[in-house]
Motif scaffolding. Structure first.
Motif: not given
Length: 105
Positions: A21-23
């Motif tokens: 994920t981007q996170y």
């Protein structure tokens, strides 16, 4: 497309390939998720330290992050190729011609 947009798309492509994920990616490279989002959208250019961290996380060389010819439109590719051809000397031009003939004909 400009280099920020192309690099952003390339980073996103690697991130998705790594199933992150981007996170998760932002956490690994030590930046805020919103900053990573703006990089992937082509709004911000990552600094050299971030680029090195990205290459390490993705397990690629830095130069691989900048290989985005496949992301460009056909007209942009054609323009790029024509610009590169203008810089070639005669022997290089002959070599390019041989390559083109072997792939096209």
């Amino acid at each position: 497309m400009n280099i920020k947009e192309l690099l952003g798309k390339r980073i996103r492509e690697y991130r998705i390939h790594k199933k992150m994920t981007q996170y998760q990616l932002a956490e690994k490279i030590g930046i805020d998720g919103k900053h990573l989002s703006s990089i992937e959208l082509g709004k911000n250019m990552p600094n050299p330290q971030i680029i090195v961290k990205l290459s390490e996380v993705f397990g690629v060389e830095v130069k691989d992050l900048f290989e985005f010819y496949h992301l460009q439109k056909g007209s942009d590719l054609k323009e790029y190729i024509l610009e590169q051809i203008k810089t070639l000397d005669e022997s290089q031009l002959e070599m390019v011609c041989k390559y083109i003939r072997s792939f096209v004909l």
